[in-house]
Design a protein around this motif. Structure first.
Motif, PDB file in Angstrom:
ATOM      1  N   VAL A 264      -5.373   0.408   5.901  1.00 16.33           N
ATOM      2  CA  VAL A 264      -5.051   0.959   4.621  1.00 16.33           C
ATOM      3  C   VAL A 264      -4.765   2.395   4.471  1.00 16.33           C
ATOM      4  N   MET A 265      -4.380   2.887   3.455  1.00 15.77           N
ATOM      5  CA  MET A 265      -3.918   4.189   3.229  1.00 15.77           C
ATOM      6  C   MET A 265      -5.270   5.008   3.113  1.00 15.77           C
ATOM      7  N   GLU A 266      -5.440   6.174   3.965  1.00 13.47           N
ATOM      8  CA  GLU A 266      -6.872   6.885   4.135  1.00 13.47           C
ATOM      9  C   GLU A 266      -7.200   7.236   2.621  1.00 13.47           C
ATOM     10  N   ARG A 267      -8.305   6.901   2.343  1.00 13.57           N
ATOM     11  CA  ARG A 267      -9.068   7.385   1.138  1.00 13.57           C
ATOM     12  C   ARG A 267      -9.466   8.704   0.981  1.00 13.57           C
ATOM     13  N   PRO A 268      -9.282   9.545   0.042  1.00 13.44           N
ATOM     14  CA  PRO A 268      -9.796  11.036  -0.119  1.00 13.44           C
ATOM     15  C   PRO A 268     -11.376  10.808  -0.056  1.00 13.44           C
TER      16      PRO A 268
ATOM     17  N   ASP B  53      -9.834   3.771  14.534  1.00  7.39           N
ATOM     18  CA  ASP B  53      -9.769   3.708  13.326  1.00  7.39           C
ATOM     19  C   ASP B  53      -8.917   4.435  12.309  1.00  7.39           C
ATOM     20  N   THR B  54      -8.340   5.440  12.797  1.00  4.89           N
ATOM     21  CA  THR B  54      -7.300   6.191  12.035  1.00  4.89           C
ATOM     22  C   THR B  54      -6.082   6.326  12.731  1.00  4.89           C
ATOM     23  N   ALA B  55      -4.703   6.696  11.881  1.00  3.63           N
ATOM     24  CA  ALA B  55      -3.490   6.514  12.330  1.00  3.63           C
ATOM     25  C   ALA B  55      -2.994   7.548  11.432  1.00  3.63           C
ATOM     26  N   GLU B  56      -1.923   8.298  11.997  1.00  2.00           N
ATOM     27  CA  GLU B  56      -0.737   9.065  11.409  1.00  2.00           C
ATOM     28  C   GLU B  56       0.501   8.536  11.641  1.00  2.00           C
ATOM     29  N   LEU B  57       1.266   7.997  10.516  1.00  6.99           N
ATOM     30  CA  LEU B  57       2.625   7.600  10.458  1.00  6.99           C
ATOM     31  C   LEU B  57       3.638   8.785   9.765  1.00  6.99           C
TER      32      LEU B  57
ATOM     33  N   ALA C 244       1.499   0.412  11.614  1.00  8.51           N
ATOM     34  CA  ALA C 244       3.108   0.611  11.186  1.00  8.51           C
ATOM     35  C   ALA C 244       3.206  -1.133  10.242  1.00  8.51           C
ATOM     36  N   ARG C 245       2.711  -1.915  10.973  1.00  7.22           N
ATOM     37  CA  ARG C 245       3.247  -3.268  10.365  1.00  7.22           C
ATOM     38  C   ARG C 245       2.505  -3.534   9.196  1.00  7.22           C
ATOM     39  N   ALA C 246       1.255  -2.906   8.816  1.00 10.19           N
ATOM     40  CA  ALA C 246       0.585  -2.865   7.734  1.00 10.19           C
ATOM     41  C   ALA C 246       1.199  -2.271   6.582  1.00 10.19           C
ATOM     42  N   LEU C 247       2.106  -1.108   6.990  1.00  5.24           N
ATOM     43  CA  LEU C 247       2.788  -0.187   5.711  1.00  5.24           C
ATOM     44  C   LEU C 247       4.192  -1.153   5.694  1.00  5.24           C
ATOM     45  N   GLU C 248       4.718  -1.724   6.584  1.00  3.28           N
ATOM     46  CA  GLU C 248       5.862  -2.572   6.500  1.00  3.28           C
ATOM     47  C   GLU C 248       5.754  -3.900   5.588  1.00  3.28           C
ATOM     48  N   ASP C 249       4.572  -4.430   5.814  1.00  4.48           N
ATOM     49  CA  ASP C 249       4.141  -5.626   4.990  1.00  4.48           C
ATOM     50  C   ASP C 249       3.871  -5.252   3.620  1.00  4.48           C
ATOM     51  N   MET C 250       3.273  -4.094   3.223  1.00  5.65           N
ATOM     52  CA  MET C 250       3.065  -3.635   1.984  1.00  5.65           C
ATOM     53  C   MET C 250       4.708  -3.386   1.393  1.00  5.65           C
ATOM     54  N   ALA C 251       5.723  -2.806   2.114  1.00  5.72           N
ATOM     55  CA  ALA C 251       6.829  -2.646   1.579  1.00  5.72           C
ATOM     56  C   ALA C 251       7.596  -3.995   1.337  1.00  5.72           C
TER      57      ALA C 251
ATOM     58  N   GLU D 119      18.937   9.950   2.048  1.00  6.01           N
ATOM     59  CA  GLU D 119      17.996   9.669   3.137  1.00  6.01           C
ATOM     60  C   GLU D 119      16.690  10.737   3.222  1.00  6.01           C
ATOM     61  N   THR D 120      15.606  10.243   2.636  1.00  2.00           N
ATOM     62  CA  THR D 120      14.612  11.356   2.588  1.00  2.00           C
ATOM     63  C   THR D 120      13.983  11.858   4.004  1.00  2.00           C
ATOM     64  N   ASP D 121      13.345  12.897   3.889  1.00  2.00           N
ATOM     65  CA  ASP D 121      12.688  13.433   5.185  1.00  2.00           C
ATOM     66  C   ASP D 121      11.706  12.801   5.275  1.00  2.00           C
ATOM     67  N   PRO D 122      10.771  12.667   6.405  1.00  2.00           N
ATOM     68  CA  PRO D 122       9.815  12.001   6.679  1.00  2.00           C
ATOM     69  C   PRO D 122       8.560  12.363   5.777  1.00  2.00           C
ATOM     70  N   LEU D 123       8.081  11.302   5.351  1.00  2.00           N
ATOM     71  CA  LEU D 123       6.700  11.340   4.573  1.00  2.00           C
ATOM     72  C   LEU D 123       5.842  10.951   5.295  1.00  2.00           C
ATOM     73  N   PRO D 124       4.718  11.978   5.570  1.00  2.00           N
ATOM     74  CA  PRO D 124       3.511  11.860   6.391  1.00  2.00           C
ATOM     75  C   PRO D 124       2.657  10.783   5.795  1.00  2.00           C
ATOM     76  N   ILE D 125       2.219   9.716   6.446  1.00  2.00           N
ATOM     77  CA  ILE D 125       1.019   8.904   5.819  1.00  2.00           C
ATOM     78  C   ILE D 125      -0.162   8.839   6.845  1.00  2.00           C
ATOM     79  N   LYS D 126      -1.231   8.989   6.303  1.00  2.00           N
ATOM     80  CA  LYS D 126      -2.658   8.792   7.068  1.00  2.00           C
ATOM     81  C   LYS D 126      -3.179   7.472   6.571  1.00  2.00           C
ATOM     82  N   MET D 127      -3.620   6.766   7.744  1.00  2.00           N
ATOM     83  CA  MET D 127      -4.205   5.373   7.540  1.00  2.00           C
ATOM     84  C   MET D 127      -5.638   5.224   8.196  1.00  2.00           C
ATOM     85  N   GLU D 128      -6.391   4.316   7.570  1.00  2.00           N
ATOM     86  CA  GLU D 128      -7.499   4.082   8.250  1.00  2.00           C
ATOM     87  C   GLU D 128      -7.949   2.737   8.294  1.00  2.00           C
ATOM     88  N   ARG D 129      -8.509   2.155   9.372  1.00  2.00           N
ATOM     89  CA  ARG D 129      -8.942   0.833   9.411  1.00  2.00           C
ATOM     90  C   ARG D 129     -10.230   0.611   8.923  1.00  2.00           C
TER      91      ARG D 129
END
Length: 297
Positions: free
Chosen positions: A274-278, A244-248, A47-54, A258-268
């Motif tokens: 960082v955002m999960e890479r395909p 090493d994975t996260a769902e936010l 979560a902190r990583a996403l907040e720092d990007m924003a 206000e938007t609906d929650p947008l799902p984000i998957k991350m990996e370490r």
């Protein structure tokens, strides 16, 4: 159009290969002693990583966003790609075009010259914007009938249309203010030719990117389209975190909705969230055809 052209010039200093009249810039082999800085992997939560990007984007700092959003391998590949690209030949026409545009944006009295180009087109631009705003209710109605569209899409489009209707794009004072932002940014870049661009180290390219993004955000803010406010409204919710994975999910406010929650998957990766890479696509293997049977005698 002249204002958009100015912003495009700040962004589009690329090295495209041309078969016509190639000109090799002065040798600018990457400096072996020049080191592109990359901050250590930040400790903390997804979560902190996403907040720092924003936050980096809100501040208009590509130089801070890119290291946060990429893996060490990806960042290194970008540095390497730039070092290869900057020594490629560019055309005389391309160099001349950049020189002409940068001279127009940075010359003494550039603001008055650009305003003289823009002023006759302001009224027409306002009419076009009004037509776009008038289409918003129809677009919103269409979104409501689309089963795949987010629930808030209709309200968001309607709100965007209402916002567009309030923008006073024909206001000469605002046009002058926006042009001043573009010209100030162009002067601070200190890039007069393609050769100047080719001499930049990757760190310097990112710094110039900060200037360009800051100018773009500044122009939008002049017309009450403040990206900083939208990014300030970003809210991150952690759903699940493993080693090493996260769902936010993230929510934000766009055009007052206000938007609906947008799902984000991350990996370490390399200690960095960082955002999960395909997964890389694997080309399907061609089916092997059996060899034709030979007829026995």
């Amino acid at each position: 159009p002249a204002l958009a052209l100015g912003l495009n010039t700040l962004v589009a200093c690329d090295f495209s290969n041309c078969d016509e009249d190639p000109v090799q810039s002065d040798p600018v082999a990457p400096d072996a002693e020049a080191v592109t800085t990359r901050q250590p992997s930040p400790a903390g939560t997804p979560a902190r990583a996403l907040e720092d990007m924003a936050a980096a984007l809100k501040e208009g700092r590509i130089s801070a966003l890119l290291p946060l959003a990429t893996t060490d391998e990806e960042f290194g590949a970008m540095v390497e790609a730039w070092d290869e690209k900057r020594v490629e030949p560019f055309s005389k026409d391309e160099d001349a075009e950049i020189k002409e545009m940068m001279q127009m944006l940075t010359a003494e009295g550039a603001e008055e010259l650009l305003f003289g180009m823009v002023e006759p087109q302001l009224a027409e631009a306002q009419q076009q914007l009004a037509m776009l705003a008038a289409m918003a209710p129809m677009m919103a109605a269409g979104a409501l009938q689309d089963a795949d569209a987010p629930a808030e899409a209709g309200a968001m489009i309607a709100s965007a249309g209402a916002k567009l209707a309030t923008i006073d794009i024909a206001n000469p004072r605002k046009a002058k203010e926006a042009i001043a932002i573009v010209c100030t940014a162009a002067r601070s870049l200190q890039l007069d030719s393609m050769k100047d661009v080719a001499r930049l180290e990757f760190d310097e390219v990112l710094d110039k990117g900060d200037t360009v993004l800051g100018a773009l955000m500044g122009v939008l803010a002049v017309y009450e389209l403040d990206l900083s406010e939208t990014l300030e409204s970003v809210r991150v919710t952690t759903i699940e975190v493993t080693d090493d994975t996260a769902e936010l999910s993230i929510r934000m406010e766009l055009f007052g909705v206000e938007t609906d929650p947008l799902p984000i998957k991350m990996e370490r990766v390399d200690g960095r969230w960082v955002m999960e890479r395909p997964e890389p696509e694997v080309a399907p293997r061609e089916l092997e055809r059996p060899a034709p049977a030979t007829e026995g005698k």
